[in-house]
Design a protein around this motif. Structure first.
Motif, PDB file in Angstrom:
ATOM      1  N   ALA A 109     -32.161  23.897  26.539  1.00 43.61           N
ATOM      2  CA  ALA A 109     -32.776  23.837  25.213  1.00 43.61           C
ATOM      3  C   ALA A 109     -34.256  23.500  25.299  1.00 43.61           C
ATOM      4  CB  ALA A 109     -32.054  22.805  24.352  1.00 43.61           C
ATOM      5  N   THR A 110     -34.615  22.595  26.199  1.00 42.67           N
ATOM      6  CA  THR A 110     -36.029  22.223  26.294  1.00 42.67           C
ATOM      7  C   THR A 110     -36.880  23.407  26.739  1.00 42.67           C
ATOM      8  OG1 THR A 110     -35.642  21.380  28.531  1.00 42.67           O
ATOM      9  CG2 THR A 110     -35.578  19.789  26.739  1.00 42.67           C
ATOM     10  N   VAL A 111     -36.350  24.211  27.656  1.00 36.62           N
ATOM     11  CA  VAL A 111     -37.094  25.392  28.106  1.00 36.62           C
ATOM     12  C   VAL A 111     -37.167  26.420  26.989  1.00 36.62           C
ATOM     13  CG1 VAL A 111     -37.093  27.331  29.719  1.00 36.62           C
ATOM     14  CG2 VAL A 111     -36.551  25.031  30.531  1.00 36.62           C
ATOM     15  N   SER A 171     -25.941  19.064  21.513  1.00 30.67           N
ATOM     16  CA  SER A 171     -26.275  17.689  21.905  1.00 30.67           C
ATOM     17  C   SER A 171     -27.458  17.202  21.088  1.00 30.67           C
ATOM     18  CB  SER A 171     -26.606  17.629  23.396  1.00 30.67           C
ATOM     19  OG  SER A 171     -27.882  18.186  23.645  1.00 30.67           O
ATOM     20  N   GLY A 172     -27.574  15.883  21.007  1.00 32.17           N
ATOM     21  CA  GLY A 172     -28.692  15.324  20.257  1.00 32.17           C
ATOM     22  C   GLY A 172     -30.038  15.745  20.803  1.00 32.17           C
ATOM     23  N   ALA A 173     -30.153  15.769  22.133  1.00 31.03           N
ATOM     24  CA  ALA A 173     -31.425  16.152  22.755  1.00 31.03           C
ATOM     25  C   ALA A 173     -31.768  17.600  22.440  1.00 31.03           C
ATOM     26  CB  ALA A 173     -31.349  15.933  24.261  1.00 31.03           C
ATOM     27  N   ASP A 174     -30.764  18.494  22.464  1.00 31.17           N
ATOM     28  CA  ASP A 174     -31.020  19.908  22.184  1.00 31.17           C
ATOM     29  C   ASP A 174     -31.449  20.093  20.734  1.00 31.17           C
ATOM     30  OD1 ASP A 174     -30.234  20.313  24.756  1.00 31.17           O
ATOM     31  OD2 ASP A 174     -28.305  21.262  24.271  1.00 31.17           O
ATOM     32  N   TRP A 175     -30.748  19.425  19.837  1.00 35.10           N
ATOM     33  CA  TRP A 175     -31.093  19.521  18.408  1.00 35.10           C
ATOM     34  C   TRP A 175     -32.530  19.022  18.182  1.00 35.10           C
ATOM     35  CZ3 TRP A 175     -27.529  20.666  14.194  1.00 35.10           C
ATOM     36  CH2 TRP A 175     -28.113  20.550  12.931  1.00 35.10           C
ATOM     37  N   CYS A 176     -32.858  17.896  18.794  1.00 36.91           N
ATOM     38  CA  CYS A 176     -34.209  17.335  18.619  1.00 36.91           C
ATOM     39  C   CYS A 176     -35.285  18.293  19.113  1.00 36.91           C
ATOM     40  CB  CYS A 176     -34.310  15.999  19.345  1.00 36.91           C
ATOM     41  SG  CYS A 176     -33.415  14.650  18.547  1.00 36.91           S
TER      42      CYS A 176
END
Length: 738
Positions: A571-573, A604-609
């Motif tokens: 997700a970050t990429v 996941s929370g990190a992906d959503w953020c």
């Protein structure tokens, strides 16, 4: 000696590193006639048997033998054994101690009962410490008072003994330890506190030795922080001056010990180095105690530090810097004069003082501005025998005669390529910082303060073989003047090997290129993006894409790569690729679809953020994604709620749904306050109901992210950023009210 040691089944007991069958050797080592062997054994006791303060079953089994060693006057270094016993038995568990929440199935689980049993076992034999207050060995007498105050079951008896001993003890540090132990008893036993505070007050005024009076005053403040006299600042500064004048002359030589390859030996050497050449090094601990008692009386603490910084004694000035480091990290205040005076220490001939000043200034960021002139002067100073005064920014040659200062090679001219016989920034460390560490620290402080005089010096640093990574991360506050650094950063990035260490080497350079908008480096950034190895590949790609996003339309060459990474599994990429593509083309075609796929149930929370933040950066052009963001407002994860609320406001311009979520997060997690405040500042009048929240934050003295006993290099900077954003938010809200 050590009778019965072989009767203990040590192999069935444990310590931090497994079976405790090596403990008998450690105990015998403590009694050895060889100093190195004693220190090695002590190191082993702390490293395994009492590892990080833990109490194992083997620790409990050691207690009778340690008490036996302490009682034997033939054993040397008994003071260190007394300190070990004090540490083992002195852990006090509160009623709300959360040790019961530890996992009892964990192999390293230490039952809370072990600590209580250790305290009880040592207390049962604590009479051995009574006779140690008059032991011939001053190191034993130094350790005994704290042991008695912490471990003996009859505090009133101990209190009488300590006060009586003070009338005959002549060793200064032991006398201070006696006073500290009296204060400790008063803190631990409320029934004895009133009389002890009165006695400490009498001692602070009646004793003739200024060091003893300062110790009594510090302990009185510690025991009765609500009753500290208003004249505490002149009182303490007067005592410090008495101590300074009475201690003039060479410091007493320390005890020579053989160097040992142990952690304890290294710590001892550092402490000895810190105290070397100082007639009264013990004042530091007394002042630390006093500052702890003063707590939020920030103005008084600043006044004390200013007085110390103006002292003729470099040791007092050094102490002031370290004390101020703890103060400024926890409390907000007016530190301009403190910072200016710390900057003045950069020219002191004492290297330890310069090191302390540099270390302090490194962490100040924008608060370091009052010391900027001193930092710039320190970085420019040469050895005084230069032969040039050139002024070229790069590639120049310093010519002329006389003394001068420079920043390049061994030249004393002011050009980066100056030549001559003086020692500039890259020259020999005569009459200045020793080695690169001091220079790099001063340069880091100057750059973090946002002073553009750091730019040419950073250019010189970039030409060296190794560059301190923090310098690269400090380039984002230097404004347009830092653009000249782009070619050097580009060249260094081109030289980075595409191997397993790529992320560690490339990430700081990529960050710096983004900060200086070095878009000419697109080919080099693409090389890193495409050549990322398997090790931390996603991290490398994210860093490279962030840099390309900062380049905006100038990164057109990278558009195919950005588009290809929209479908990345990370997700970050994927979200960073979407942001970069939006910045380069301004076309939402594939971008919103790529981002919305991470705003789905089960993400996941990190992906959503990551996706929410990217949408927030796009702003109103992404208004169609508001429905996808709304479920995040009710998420269990606080950061999902914060990111969703901020993004929803930024894409829709409607504060009604976002504001309650943001204000709730403000109260729930202080570390979310910077993000929330930034959004409130953008909302302006629409967030007027948050005025009281903002005003309350601005009137708090304690930093929002302050942590006792822990700190990060950016803590002060982050809190100052919060204050700046809060002021901006309040100003916008107030303008909207008229």
């Amino acid at each position: 000696m050590l009778t019965g040691i072989e009767e203990v089944d040590w192999a069935s007991l444990g310590h931090a590193y497994g079976p405790a069958d090596d403990v008998p050797e450690l105990l015998r080592g403590l009694a050895s006639a060889d100093p190195a062997e004693r220190e090695t054994a002590l190191d082993g006791m702390y490293g395994a048997v009492h590892h990080q303060g833990d109490v194992y079953d083997s620790t409990l089994a050691c207690i009778p033998f340690l008490l036996e060693l302490v009682a034997d006057p033939a054993v040397q270094d008994r003071g260190s054994i007394v300190e070990l016993l004090t540490s083992i038995g002195g852990i006090e568990l509160d009623d709300d101690e959360e040790l019961d929440e530890l996992d009892a199935d964990d192999e390293e689980f230490i039952p809370a009962a072990n600590y209580a049993m250790a305290a009880a076992a040592i207390a049962a034999g604590a009479d051995v410490f009574l006779g140690l207050v008059s032991d011939p060995d001053p190191e034993v007498r130094l350790a005994a008072p704290c042991a008695l105050a912490s471990l003996h079951p009859e505090p009133a008896r101990v209190l009488t003994l300590l006060r009586e001993r003070l009338t005959v003890e002549r060793d200064t540090e032991v006398r201070l330890a006696l006073v500290a132990a009296v204060g400790r008893i008063a803190l631990r036993h409320a029934s004895l506190r009133t009389e002890t505070v009165d006695w400490l007050g009498w001692l602070a005024r009646a004793a003739q030795d200024p060091g003893l009076r300062l110790a009594a005053l510090a302990q009185r403040a510690r025991c009765a922080p609500g009753d500290i006299p208003d004249d505490i600042v002149p009182w303490v500064t007067g005592l410090l001056e008495e101590i300074r004048t009475s201690a003039l002359g060479p410091a007493a030589p320390g005890t020579e010990r053989a160097a040992t390859p142990t952690l304890i030996g290294q710590v001892r050497e550092l402490l000895e180095e810190h105290a070397a050449g100082r007639p009264a090094p013990w004042t530091e601990e007394l002042l630390r105690t006093l500052h702890a008692a003063l707590d939020d009386r920030v103005d008084d603490r600043i006044a004390l530090i200013l007085a110390q910084l103006r002292s003729p004694d470099w040791g007092q000035r050094s102490d002031a810097i370290w004390l101020c480091g703890g103060l400024i990290r926890i409390w907000r205040g007016r530190y301009e004069e403190v910072v200016r005076l710390v900057g003045a220490q950069l020219n002191d001939p004492e290297p330890r003082l310069r090191e302390a000043a540099t270390s302090f200034l490194e962490r100040l960021f924008e608060l370091g501005a009052p010391a900027a002139d001193a930092l710039a002067a320190r970085l420019a100073v040469g050895s005084g025998t230069g032969t040039g005064t050139g002024a070229a920014l790069s590639g120049g040659t310093a010519q002329g005669s006389g003394s001068g200062s420079g920043v390049g090679g061994t030249g004393s001219g002011s050009g980066l390529g100056g030549t001559g016989s003086g020692s500039g920034l890259g020259g020999s460390p005569q009459n200045g910082f020793v080695g690169r560490s001091g220079r790099d620290g001063a340069l880091l402080a100057l750059a973090r303060a946002g002073d553009t005089r750091a730019v040419p010096l950073l250019a010189r640093a970039l030409e060296e073989r190794e560059v301190r990574r923090e310098l690269l991360y400090a380039m984002d506050g230097l404004g347009p003047s830092a653009a000249m650094l782009a070619p050097l950063l580009r060249r260094r990035l081109a030289e980075v090997e595409l191997d397993e260490r790529l992320y560690d080497r490339a990430a700081p350079l990529l960050y710096a290129l983004a900060a200086v908008r070095g878009s000419q480096a697109v080919p080099e950034v693409l090389r890193v993006l495409r050549g990322a190895p398997a090790n931390r590949r996603d991290w490398v790609r994210e860093s490279a894409l962030r840099t390309l996003a900062a380049f905006g339309p100038a990164a057109q060459e990278a558009v195919p790569d950005m588009r290809g990474l929209l479908a990345a599994d990370s997700a970050t990429v994927a979200t960073t690729a979407a942001r970069a593509l939006w910045a380069a083309e301004g076309d939402l075609g594939e971008v919103l679809t790529a981002l919305e796929r991470w705003l789905r149930p089960g993400a996941s929370g990190a992906d959503w953020c990551s996706a929410a933040q990217a949408l927030g950066e796009i702003g109103p052009a992404a208004a169609s994604t508001a429905p996808a963001l709304r479920p995040g407002l009710a998420a269990r994860d606080l950061w999902v709620r914060v990111r969703s609320a901020a993004a929803l406001w930024r894409v829709s311009g409607d504060a009604a749904e976002a504001l309650p979520v943001l204000l709730a997060a403000w109260e729930e997690n202080r570390h979310a306050r910077v993000d929330v405040a930034e959004c409130l500042a953008e909302m302006g009048p629409a967030a007027s109901e948050a005025q009281l929240v903002i005003l309350t934050e601005l009137t708090r003295r304690r930093r929002h992210n302050a942590r006792e006993g822990a700190s990060g290099s950016h803590d002060i900077h982050v809190d100052e950023k919060l204050l700046t954003v809060c002021r901006a938010a309040l100003a916008r809200m107030e303008r909207g009210a008229f």
